[in-house]
Structure formats: C-alpha cells, structure tokens
Design an enzyme around this catalytic site. Structure first.
Site, short mmCIF file in Angstrom:
data_model
loop_
_atom_site.label_atom_id
_atom_site.label_comp_id
_atom_site.label_asym_id
_atom_site.label_seq_id
_atom_site.Cartn_x
_atom_site.Cartn_y
_atom_site.Cartn_z
N CYS A 183 0.87 -1.25 0.06
CA CYS A 183 -0.11 0.08 -0.04
C CYS A 183 0.89 1.13 0.10
O CYS A 183 2.15 1.29 0.58
CB CYS A 183 -0.84 0.14 1.17
SG CYS A 183 -2.16 -1.27 1.05
N THR A 184 0.45 2.31 -0.54
CA THR A 184 1.21 3.44 -0.57
C THR A 184 0.92 4.23 0.55
O THR A 184 -0.40 4.70 0.74
CB THR A 184 0.83 4.34 -1.91
OG1 THR A 184 0.77 3.49 -3.13
CG2 THR A 184 1.71 5.36 -2.15
#
Lengths: 396, 396
Positions: free
Chosen positions: B262-263
């Site tokens: 995930c960013t």
C-alpha cells in the site's frame, strides 16, 4: 455470528478509510493519535477554493467532524477550482455553498459528521445600518457560539477584514486558529498564537489532571482542552494574522471593479496552502504543548523518535515563481487590532456592542490599541532621505 | 438575436470557467496563452491520489483534453484521498478507476474532453509468460500510440518500474513528460529532458516556419511541435526519472507484505506534488524553448515582464517534516536505462521485442547501458575503511 459489519458497505467504507491511517501508524508513526483525529471538531470559515480542499484534507487525515460556513452560492466558475462542487450544483441559481459542500463530503464518505452554516461574517469597514444592527448582532453571536463549540477554526475567506472577528473570538476563547491566504502567485499559512488571557484555565487544568489517560471519551475531551490551555510555559505568544499590521482592517472590496473583487490566483496555490494548513493542524494536535507550542523555523530533530511529524512552524510562506517555501516566526503585538490584551479585554467588558462599534468605525480599534498614536508620532517625523535630491527639488 | 449562448447552462459553464483565466491574463499575465492551454492533450498515467488531483489542476488551468489511464477499480479506501471518486464508485466491486475519473471530470465541467483507458503498464522485473507475450505486446503498442497522440505525459503511478516504459517511449517520441512521486513525507516533481535524438525534426521545423502565427488551429499544432522540437540550442539534456539510478528498475512489490504494497504517505503530499506538476507544465507551455528549456534553480528574474510565470526548474523536492522545498537540476546520464542513446537506439531497432526482453530480464538493460561493467569495476575495489576495526575483527 454477526456479519452485518462486513456486509454493510458504509461500515466497510469506515474501516477502509481508517486503513491508511492504521498502516501509517504501524509502519512509520506509532505515535499517531487516531482517536484525537477522529474526535477533533473543525470549523471552516469559507467554503471556496481553500475551504473545499481543507475539508478534503481533513477527511484524508481521518478527521470526521467538519462544519462549513459560507454565505455564497455555487457559481458557474466555481467547480473547476473548488473541489467539492459539480456542474449540477450551479443550476437554478446555484446551491448554497455550505450546504453543497457538506452534501459532497457525505457523498465521498457517508460517515462524516458534516454540518453547514449559511452565514456572512460581519466585517470592520462594512458599516451596519441601524435597522440591521440586531441581525448583525445575532450573526456575531452565532459565530461566537460556533467557535466555542469547535476545537479548531480555519480562516479561509477571501478578504482580510472577514478574518478579524473570528481572530478576535479565537483569541478570547483560546481556540486553535489556522489561516490560509493566497496572493496571485504566493501563499501564507499560519497558526495563530494563543489568546492573551485564557478563560478559566484553573478549572480546565483540574479536569486535565483528573482524567489524564487515553482511550475514553473523557480523555479525548481532556486532550482537546490541553490543546488550548497548557499555560505553564507560554512565554512569548505567537502572533495572529493581524499582529504585523499598523492599521485596522477595513473594507477592501467596495471601491474595486468587478474584476478586482474576484480572487485571481494561480490554481496551484489553493491545494498547496490547504494541504499545509491541515498538516500544520496535525502537528499541533500531536504536540504536547498544543496551541502554545513554540514556533520553529528549522531543526535538527528530523528522524528523531519524539518528533516523528517534524517541526511545527508558526508561518509558512511560499512563492510559485521561485518554487520556494520558507518557515517564519512572528510574535504577538501589543497593538494588534485582533488579539491584543486591549482588544480582548474590551470585547469581554462590552461584548458584541464593542464588535458593532469596531465594525462601524475601524479607527476605534486604532485608538484602542495605540495605533493612532503610533501613526501620529511617525507622521511628526520629517526625514530628508537624500539631501542632494531634496535640495534639487525643494521649493520650500 | 440568438439567446442560446446565454441560456444554455453548459455554455455558461464554459464561459464562466474561462473567466478566471481571462481575468488572470487581463490583470497580471498578459502573455497567458489560453489557446495553447485549451488545445494541449494530456495523458495521465495513473488515476490514483496524484492522477485525480493532476486532472483537477489541469481543468483549473483551462486544459480540456485529458486522458486517464489506470488498470484498477475504485476501492473503499480511495475516495477520502482520491479526489475524483465518491462512495458510490466503490459499490458492486468498484467502478474502473479510469472510467470513474473521466465521468467525474464531466460532472465537474461538462465541456471537458475526458477519455479513459483501462490498461496495466508492462513493467521490468514482472516477467511475462510466453502465452501472455502477445497481450503484453499489444499493451505496449497501445501505450506507444497513446503517447504519440498526446502532447504531454504525466507519470503518476505508484511504483518505480511502471514509469520505465512510458519514460522510454517519451524519450523516443520527444514528448513532454512530467513525473510526480511521493515518499512517506516527501515529494519529487520533475520534468524529463528531451530524448537523445529527436525524430524528423527537419520536417517539423519546416512546418513551424510555414505557419508561425497564433490564433488558428494550425498555429496551435505548430506550437505543440515546437514544444518538443526546438533543437538549435539543446546543449546538455536534462535527466529523466531514471538518470541517477545505477540499476535497472525491477519488481518492487512482489516480495513485500500487503501493508508494504500500500502507498502510505502523509495526505498533504499528493495535492502539493500534483499542483507543482501542473504549474511546471504551464511553465513549459509558456517557455519559448519548450521541452528544451534549461533547468533553473533560482533567479533574479521575478517580476520581469518576459518571464511572468517565474523560473522553470528541472526538479522540485519537498519535505513535510521541515516544511521545505528545493529546486534541483540533473543532467541526462549516458548509462540511463530509460532515456540514453543506447536504450532508445535499441528500442528503435528492435521495437517491442526489445521491450519484452527488458521486462523479462532487467540485467539486459544493465548490460546494454554499461551499468553491469560499472558495478563490476566498483566491486573490484576493496577499501578498508578503518584499519583498527578491521584488524580487531579480522579472521583472515
């Protein structure tokens, strides 16, 4: 087994929206206080280019309780720059901005507690006719009760003078106030310092000590109070938006042509200033001294575990032509027309009558704060900057 | 008398959206080229946090021709950070991002020419099984034809390796490419330099000279060509996103846990980086040398009438913990795995077969550009940094 939580899309949206923050806490910011973020109540004065983007950034940080105040309607030129509105909001004369903005927030995230207030902020230099005085007093009182019932106030309007009354009330109530203001190609983001004399701090300090633990609602309420009441080491107060002014705010729009009244700015400014304003709030919320945190302009603390969010500046000023950004520090002025002891004391003594007088007659503020005297003493000087030039052009 | 123009709300929306730009031109920026803004065709690679905000900023600057490319669907965690999506886009498994984004742009401004492309960008380090090769080749060709038919490409994806193929194609086609990339609390915005050898510049220069006036469509097309083909004083090329790397891009996600994929970024970053990316584009569009404009890092030209937008940097890097922002300058590298002469020549010679080989085997890019040799020569050095320490711990 209750599957409701995993089946209801709205509940899924809530846990998904929290996911980013939880990942952030897990991986990089163990001290991230998701409880205080989801509990803090924010009042946004202005639902234009800045207000829309600030509301979005608050939601992105997990802040759920957002009140938007504006008196305008969505115009045809708004949606391409004001990120909560669509073409449909412009039809039939345009929806009220505050109403359309709150609806839009709910479309984005149904669990947001978004409220809307349709109100024009009373402003110095925009005199109030006698028959309007009662209505304006009611508006002032509504604004005061709104500020009192929120933890944080964002000043996001497009004139200088509309920021005066909220600045004064925030100073009186000792609320966290954050200003974002745009020029044509530059921006200013500033957190206001505390007020000159906090209200009933003894009472609140007692509350703090009684329930100083995290996790329950009382503790969160206590933290909110701490934000604005830790006074043991206040030292020199940070300034507000008006602290460096030497005149009272006055009407800045009436004598301008239509094009000059429009806010003409490079489109990149509003999202930058809005983002910085909300990052600044998150910094204040996580600083042990809250509103009284000293202003920092640079630091060697980056990466240090006790300050994982970084420094907490007082002001950030940026310029698009130079792609540059600076942090600045300014202290409160004894002659400030919005947050000085003289002004706040008079407001406490006379209440909204004082406000009405200041609105109708800005020189009253200048007399009260000593600015009139200052200006007279400045004018009594006569300086010949350059004797040669002066001689050459002199006819006295 | 035809009242249609003043009665049709969509036409009103168009003229209202232009109002801001016209006021800007009238009051502050007489050189603002509204024709080039409304004609330039932008391709946005990625319709996430950055892509949504870049699209909004383009519309705010009067840019109307926007193609969004993404392969994902709108997830429940997206709307609070990705400014073109609502809760409704998440239902029933989620709408395709590119499709939902284009629809959203039309809801904001019905006259926008927004297109959507559902495509995953082929990436080095993500090997292609033999039975998939044909599909991946088609994807590569689609990406190439999209880049060829646009004037500007924004690289807004969330992995390093997904930026490689677009960077190579932009270098080959000599298209304006702008990268925005986020860390946890820092950002990079960069315009890529020109490609190593422009295609058919003689032909285009001839076109330029034939119709070098503003106002008609041909002239605008000519200006677009000029953006990428003025070569008389190219000098040292500016670098691309990969120019300072000493290894080829590889798979950066497969061996990471879900949370690492995930960013995770501070929410303030994406709007800041997106705004700067679009301001950078507006600077390029207004610079007489277009893609070949030299990189500036600071300047005394502010306020000068020939550069009303300010300097045109090559890179802007910012840090939220320090609230700081810097402009930087980097030149192209002979060993770059994306824009060097060695890579672009091989791409021209072998076409998409070359791309497929580079994707399946990143060391091929390192061999081709001399990086393998460089790494070997570095490894052949043996440096004892501290003899005392070395002696104390040595068992050889």
């Amino acid at each position: 087994m209750n599957l409701a939580a995993s089946m209801d899309p709205k509940r899924l949206a809530v846990s998904a929206a929290d996911l980013n923050l939880k990942l952030m806490r897990w991986r990089t910011l163990p001290s991230l206080d998701i409880n205080i973020l989801s509990s803090v109540k924010c009042l946004l004065l202005g639902a234009g280019t800045l207000g829309c983007q600030v509301a979005r950034m608050l939601m992105a940080w997990g802040i759920r309780r957002i009140t938007l105040l504006d008196s305008g309607r969505v115009a045809m030129s708004n949606p391409v720059r004001q990120s909560l509105y669509t073409f449909e909001d412009c039809l039939d004369g345009g929806e009220l901005k505050a109403v359309a903005a709150a609806k839009s927030l709910k479309r984005i995230f149904p669990a947001v507690e978004a409220e809307s207030i349709n109100l024009a902020i009373p402003m110095p230099g925009h005199p109030v006719p006698a028959q309007e005085a009662d209505n304006v007093l009611k508006d002032c009182e509504l604004l005061q009760s709104l500020i009192a019932s929120h933890d944080v106030v964002f000043l996001l309007t497009d004139t200088r003078e509309s920021r005066w009354l909220p600045t004064l009330i925030c100073a009186n109530e000792n609320k966290v106030a954050i200003t974002a203001a745009l020029g044509f190609d530059s921006y200013l983001v500033m957190r206001h310092g505390s007020g000159p004399r906090p209200v009933s701090s003894d009472m609140l300090d007692a509350t703090c000590n009684a329930s100083d633990k995290t996790g329950d609602v009382n503790a969160i309420v206590t933290q909110m109070h701490k934000l604005s009441t830790k006074n043991e080491d206040r030292g020199q107060r940070l300034g507000c938006y008006f602290c460096s002014d030497v005149v009272a705010p006055i009407d800045s729009t009436s004598n301008r042509t239509l094009d000059q009244q429009c806010t003409v700015t490079r489109p990149g400014l509003a999202p930058i200033a809005s983002s910085l304003a909300v990052e600044l709030l998150v910094g204040i919320l996580h600083h042990p001294k809250g509103i009284n945190a000293p202003g920092e302009i640079s630091s060697s603390i980056v990466g240090s575990s006790d300050r994982p969010l970084g420094i907490l500046p007082h002001q950030i000023r940026g310029s698009l032509p130079q792609f540059s950004q600076l942090t600045l520090l300014g202290y409160s002025s004894k002659s400030c027309t919005a947050c000085s002891d003289a002004v706040v004391s008079e407001f406490r003594r006379k209440g909204m009558e004082f406000v009405l007088q200041a609105i109708n007659q800005p020189s009253y503020l200048e007399d009260l704060t000593g600015l009139t005297e200052l200006m007279e003493s400045v004018n009594s000087f006569r300086v010949d900057w350059d004797e040669d030039d002066s001689d050459a052009n002199a006819d006295d």
